[in-house]
Design a protein around this motif. Structure first.
Motif, PDB file in Angstrom:
ATOM      1  N   GLU A 236      34.250  33.432 -21.213  1.00 34.59           N
ATOM      2  CA  GLU A 236      33.364  34.552 -20.903  1.00 34.59           C
ATOM      3  C   GLU A 236      31.932  34.212 -21.295  1.00 34.59           C
ATOM      4  O   GLU A 236      31.684  33.706 -22.387  1.00 34.59           O
ATOM      5  CB  GLU A 236      33.841  35.787 -21.676  1.00 34.59           C
ATOM      6  CG  GLU A 236      33.270  37.081 -21.200  1.00 34.59           C
ATOM      7  CD  GLU A 236      33.766  37.487 -19.819  1.00 34.59           C
ATOM      8  OE1 GLU A 236      32.985  38.111 -19.094  1.00 34.59           O
ATOM      9  OE2 GLU A 236      34.915  37.154 -19.463  1.00 34.59           O
ATOM     10  N   GLY A 237      30.998  34.442 -20.410  1.00 28.62           N
ATOM     11  CA  GLY A 237      29.593  34.199 -20.695  1.00 28.62           C
ATOM     12  C   GLY A 237      29.164  32.746 -20.627  1.00 28.62           C
ATOM     13  O   GLY A 237      28.054  32.411 -21.013  1.00 28.62           O
ATOM     14  N   MET A 238      30.031  31.863 -20.176  1.00 28.27           N
ATOM     15  CA  MET A 238      29.681  30.443 -20.058  1.00 28.27           C
ATOM     16  C   MET A 238      29.229  30.157 -18.628  1.00 28.27           C
ATOM     17  O   MET A 238      29.898  29.465 -17.877  1.00 28.27           O
ATOM     18  CB  MET A 238      30.865  29.553 -20.423  1.00 28.27           C
ATOM     19  CG  MET A 238      31.152  29.473 -21.896  1.00 28.27           C
ATOM     20  SD  MET A 238      29.841  28.659 -22.805  1.00 28.27           S
ATOM     21  CE  MET A 238      30.370  26.983 -22.690  1.00 28.27           C
TER      22      MET A 238
ATOM     23  N   ASP B 205      29.248  27.074 -10.730  1.00 25.15           N
ATOM     24  CA  ASP B 205      29.337  27.878  -9.518  1.00 25.15           C
ATOM     25  C   ASP B 205      30.267  29.071  -9.773  1.00 25.15           C
ATOM     26  O   ASP B 205      30.723  29.286 -10.898  1.00 25.15           O
ATOM     27  CB  ASP B 205      29.784  27.038  -8.316  1.00 25.15           C
ATOM     28  CG  ASP B 205      31.197  26.474  -8.449  1.00 25.15           C
ATOM     29  OD1 ASP B 205      31.973  26.959  -9.309  1.00 25.15           O
ATOM     30  OD2 ASP B 205      31.523  25.543  -7.693  1.00 25.15           O
ATOM     31  N   GLN B 206      30.578  29.843  -8.740  1.00 21.89           N
ATOM     32  CA  GLN B 206      31.395  31.047  -8.902  1.00 21.89           C
ATOM     33  C   GLN B 206      32.819  30.742  -9.388  1.00 21.89           C
ATOM     34  O   GLN B 206      33.480  31.608  -9.942  1.00 21.89           O
ATOM     35  CB  GLN B 206      31.441  31.875  -7.600  1.00 21.89           C
ATOM     36  CG  GLN B 206      32.151  31.201  -6.452  1.00 21.89           C
ATOM     37  CD  GLN B 206      31.251  30.294  -5.627  1.00 21.89           C
ATOM     38  OE1 GLN B 206      30.118  29.999  -6.000  1.00 21.89           O
ATOM     39  NE2 GLN B 206      31.750  29.843  -4.494  1.00 21.89           N
ATOM     40  N   ASP B 207      33.267  29.504  -9.204  1.00 23.12           N
ATOM     41  CA  ASP B 207      34.605  29.109  -9.667  1.00 23.12           C
ATOM     42  C   ASP B 207      34.563  28.466 -11.058  1.00 23.12           C
ATOM     43  O   ASP B 207      35.585  27.974 -11.543  1.00 23.12           O
ATOM     44  CB  ASP B 207      35.242  28.128  -8.677  1.00 23.12           C
ATOM     45  CG  ASP B 207      35.465  28.769  -7.316  1.00 23.12           C
ATOM     46  OD1 ASP B 207      35.823  29.959  -7.270  1.00 23.12           O
ATOM     47  OD2 ASP B 207      35.262  28.073  -6.301  1.00 23.12           O
TER      48      ASP B 207
END
Length: 135
Positions: free
Chosen positions: A56-58, A80-82
């Motif tokens: 989370e938050g990375m 990226d989103q993944d």
């Protein structure tokens, strides 16, 4: 009562063991596909960075390259989103020595800028590389 004490001790130890097994284990926040440990950097001074940022938050991390005497480059890696990244970085200058350390750091003050005195306090990952220019 004396026969009950060993049973209670055994029960207590079992509960402690079960509790420790069920705790969430710490996972590496950076999974690096390339470069691997001891990868070679040639005279073109480029390094391919490919991997994933977890947690989370990375959304990004900072990297810094050094040879033990000089800083050779730094920057930011955005996922990226993944959660994946695949970038090519270039050293600012050739190292003075054969060994190069590639360090990854979080943004401690969450300002999006790499502030070495603040952001290098907690190292997330280190990869040792080797510089081998062609002769």
């Amino acid at each position: 009562m004396k026969k009950l004490i060993p049973v209670l001790v055994l029960l207590l130890l079992s509960l402690i063991w079960l509790t420790s097994c069920s705790k969430e284990q710490h996972h590496d926040p950076i999974i690096l596909d390339t470069p691997e440990q001891s990868s070679i950097v040639t005279e073109d001074l480029t390094i391919q960075l490919k991997g994933r940022l977890l947690g989370e938050g990375m959304d990004y991390v900072f990297y810094q390259l050094e040879d033990g005497h000089s800083f050779l480059g730094s920057g930011r890696i955005d996922r990226d989103q993944d959660g994946e990244f695949d970038i090519q970085i270039k050293l600012d200058k050739p190292p003075d020595h054969q060994y190069i350390g590639l360090y990854f750091y979080p943004d401690e003050n969450k300002d999006g800028e790499f502030d070495p005195p603040i952001d290098t306090l907690r190292e997330l990952k280190k990869v040792d590389l080797q510089y081998q220019p062609s002769n």
